[in-house]
Design an enzyme around this catalytic site. Structure first.
Site, PDB file in Angstrom:
ATOM      1  N   ARG A 144      38.274  24.686   7.543  1.00 43.51           N
ATOM      2  CA  ARG A 144      37.063  23.910   7.799  1.00 43.51           C
ATOM      3  C   ARG A 144      35.739  24.724   8.038  1.00 43.51           C
ATOM      4  O   ARG A 144      34.620  24.096   8.216  1.00 43.51           O
ATOM      5  CB  ARG A 144      37.401  22.883   9.102  1.00 43.51           C
ATOM      6  N   ARG A 183      30.985  20.125   2.916  1.00 43.62           N
ATOM      7  CA  ARG A 183      31.018  19.881   4.369  1.00 43.62           C
ATOM      8  C   ARG A 183      29.431  20.354   4.924  1.00 43.62           C
ATOM      9  O   ARG A 183      29.206  20.119   6.199  1.00 43.62           O
ATOM     10  CB  ARG A 183      32.071  20.707   5.228  1.00 43.62           C
ATOM     11  N   GLU A 193      34.023  11.938  18.677  1.00 34.98           N
ATOM     12  CA  GLU A 193      34.101  13.153  18.141  1.00 34.98           C
ATOM     13  C   GLU A 193      34.075  14.250  19.197  1.00 34.98           C
ATOM     14  O   GLU A 193      34.371  14.022  20.254  1.00 34.98           O
ATOM     15  CB  GLU A 193      32.849  13.449  17.181  1.00 34.98           C
ATOM     16  N   HIS A 234      29.891  15.336   6.274  1.00 36.43           N
ATOM     17  CA  HIS A 234      30.710  15.634   5.233  1.00 36.43           C
ATOM     18  C   HIS A 234      30.873  14.648   4.292  1.00 36.43           C
ATOM     19  O   HIS A 234      30.961  13.339   4.553  1.00 36.43           O
ATOM     20  CB  HIS A 234      32.289  15.917   5.856  1.00 36.43           C
ATOM     21  N   GLU A 244      35.129  17.974  -0.703  1.00 33.67           N
ATOM     22  CA  GLU A 244      34.596  17.431   0.555  1.00 33.67           C
ATOM     23  C   GLU A 244      33.691  18.520   0.669  1.00 33.67           C
ATOM     24  O   GLU A 244      33.776  19.832   1.039  1.00 33.67           O
ATOM     25  CB  GLU A 244      35.496  17.319   1.578  1.00 33.67           C
ATOM     26  N   ASP A 266       0.972  -1.180  -0.049  1.00 37.61           N
ATOM     27  CA  ASP A 266       0.078   0.043  -0.176  1.00 37.61           C
ATOM     28  C   ASP A 266       0.690   1.127  -0.030  1.00 37.61           C
ATOM     29  O   ASP A 266       1.433   1.666   0.930  1.00 37.61           O
ATOM     30  CB  ASP A 266      -0.853  -0.225   1.222  1.00 37.61           C
ATOM     31  N   GLU A 278      28.289  11.843  11.453  1.00 36.29           N
ATOM     32  CA  GLU A 278      28.442  11.753  12.773  1.00 36.29           C
ATOM     33  C   GLU A 278      27.125  11.379  13.437  1.00 36.29           C
ATOM     34  O   GLU A 278      26.086  11.479  13.153  1.00 36.29           O
ATOM     35  CB  GLU A 278      29.030  13.173  13.215  1.00 36.29           C
ATOM     36  N   GLU A 330      32.129   9.016  15.398  1.00 31.36           N
ATOM     37  CA  GLU A 330      32.229   8.782  14.104  1.00 31.36           C
ATOM     38  C   GLU A 330      32.634   7.427  13.681  1.00 31.36           C
ATOM     39  O   GLU A 330      33.529   6.911  14.240  1.00 31.36           O
ATOM     40  CB  GLU A 330      32.807  10.117  13.503  1.00 31.36           C
ATOM     41  N   GLU A 333      30.674  11.202   6.052  1.00 33.19           N
ATOM     42  CA  GLU A 333      31.285  10.964   7.130  1.00 33.19           C
ATOM     43  C   GLU A 333      30.154  11.192   8.146  1.00 33.19           C
ATOM     44  O   GLU A 333      29.905  12.477   8.500  1.00 33.19           O
ATOM     45  CB  GLU A 333      32.542  11.852   7.428  1.00 33.19           C
TER      46      GLU A 333
END
Length: 474
Positions: free
Chosen positions: A343, A364, A216, A273, A362, A55, A136, A224, A134
């Site tokens: 970062r 982030r 972390e 990330h 990457e 359904d 977390e 992580e 990645e």
């Protein structure tokens, strides 16, 4: 377990392993794994062609009640033995089809991801898009929450929590993780080593390749576990297995896990990330002799992601809670810029290795509340748009943002400040997602409407506990 490639392999595995139940799983529209189980007597090779009925009107964001019948078709190569069920059960990830037309269902997130992969190949740009998220998460000892007409609260707890240094624990053995200092002290401060190792070993048993596990930054059990990169659809499948193992391993150990982006006030939130690279003929197309060892194609991909980042966030950061993480001061990537080391930039170019095979970008901004099929597909479509239109990403943000003058920093674009803002950006900027019929107008419209009504407006209607602190005595 032997490698599974065909329905015949699955049927043989069922017999060899004396499997008693077959569990078929698929992803609903917002991003929760769903399942239905069948005795092995109901499953044969025809099941992979004919599917099983269910359904669709009872699945969030899907069919109307008058069009409820749908088919679920298992994918043979996704098979694994469930590590948690008492009854020996074979699990398979599935695709969703319309029983009348036989076509893949446009709102099935996995179908959207499959179309994104195929679109990339038809363009001739690359033959595979590798993704490495990645994700977390927090491991708590207790989680209670409720909101109704006359009260609203949440209470979460962890033996690691810095707030518990003075709690009577008979005895309190101290070694609490100080705020922003969870990355990464050895035990006894890190109390979750063995639990994470159990998670890793279970993941490996069901076919996931794990590279590392660690505590972390945040207090209260933030962790992580890193998976090895894989092609888009496979990686999205893997991330669902990843979450499933983490949650169930924690529950078996009397713990609870959340992938909420910001469950704790005053400490780091949980991001996801996402590492991305495009390959063709077994060559990494993002490796080159440009900035940070990137190719011209990689720079254009960055340009596309940055151009569409504000609308991407509606899919990669799809909850109201997501925007309590995307704020300055907590390592959050709120600046829509790129950098090889900074970062706080939304796109980073990792420099851990000089190998051509390791070169990637990457992104982030995303967080683990995202539906991975939709998030990875949207990121790929933005990168493709950048490559096709040769979008210049501008100059890198290699300076420490805390050394920049406010006037200078104000010129750097920022991520949306709320889910409402992100959804409005998506409403105004989604043509890049529609290319190749990967996302359809119906998918975009349904996503925006669902999120606005079920989440944004739902939050707007309810008093917040902090409003009582600020306003009760006015």
């Amino acid at each position: 377990m032997a490698e599974i490639k065909t329905p015949k392999d699955v049927i043989k595995l069922i017999k060899d392993e004396k499997v008693e139940m077959v569990d078929l799983r698929f992803m609903d529209f917002p991003g929760m794994w769903q399942h239905c189980s069948y005795p092995v007597s109901q499953v044969d090779e025809d099941t992979f062609v004919d599917g099983m009925g269910f359904d669709g009107s009872s699945i969030r964001g899907w069919q109307a009640i008058n069009e409820s019948d749908m088919l679920i078709k298992p994918v043979a190569e996704s098979a694994f033995i469930d590590p948690f069920f008492k009854t020996k059960t074979l699990v398979m990830v599935c695709n969703i089809c319309d029983p009348v037309t036989g076509e893949d269902y446009t709102r099935d997130p996995r179908n959207i991801a499959r179309k994104a992969e195929n679109y990339l190949k038809t363009l001739g740009i690359a033959d595979v898009a590798f993704f490495g998220p990645e994700a977390e998460f927090f491991i708590f000892d207790d989680a209670r929450f409720d909101q109704n007409q006359h009260e609203g609260y949440y209470h979460i707890d962890s033996v690691e929590g810095a707030w518990n240094t003075g709690r009577v624990e008979n005895p309190n053995l101290a070694y609490k993780v100080r705020y922003k200092e969870g990355y990464f002290p050895v035990p006894p401060t890190d109390s979750l080593q063995d639990l994470r190792s159990d998670m890793v070993l279970t993941m490996q048993k069901i076919g996931l390749t794990i590279e590392a596990q660690h505590h972390e930054v945040a207090t209260g059990g933030q962790c992580e576990i890193d998976m090895r990169f894989a092609p888009l659809v496979q990686m999205a499948d893997n991330l669902l297995k990843f979450k499933y193992v983490i949650k169930n391993t924690a529950k078996m150990n009397n713990r609870t896990v959340t992938f909420m982006p910001k469950p704790l006030f005053g400490d780091n939130g949980s991001g996801m990330h996402v590492h991305v690279s495009l390959w063709k003929n077994n060559q990494n197309l993002f490796f080159g002799d440009g900035y940070a060892g990137l190719s011209e194609m990689a720079m254009y991909a960055i340009g596309g992601i940055l151009k569409h980042a504000a609308s991407l966030c509606a899919i990669t950061n799809p909850t109201t809670n997501s925007y309590k993480r995307l704020v300055p001061g907590y390592e959050a990537p709120v600046n829509l810029a790129y950098s090889r080391r900074n970062r706080s930039a939304s796109i980073r170019i990792p420099l851990y290795s000089t190998s051509p095979k390791a070169k990637r970008i990457e992104f982030r901004c995303p967080d683990p509340s995202a539906n991975p099929y939709l998030a990875f597909s949207a990121i790929l479509m933005a990168a493709i748009d950048g490559i096709q239109n040769k979008i210049d990403p501008g100059q890198p943000l290699d300076r420490d943002i805390y050394d920049m003058e406010p006037e200078e920093l104000a010129k750097v674009p920022k991520t949306p400040g709320s889910l409402r803002e992100a959804l409005n950006n998506l409403a105004n900027d989604h043509a890049y997602l529609l290319k190749g019929d990967v996302f359809t107008p119906d998918v975009i419209e349904t996503w925006i409407n669902y999120k606005m009504v079920k989440e944004v407006e739902a939050i707007d209607l309810r008093p917040h506990p902090w409003e009582y602190v600020m306003y009760y005595d006015i």
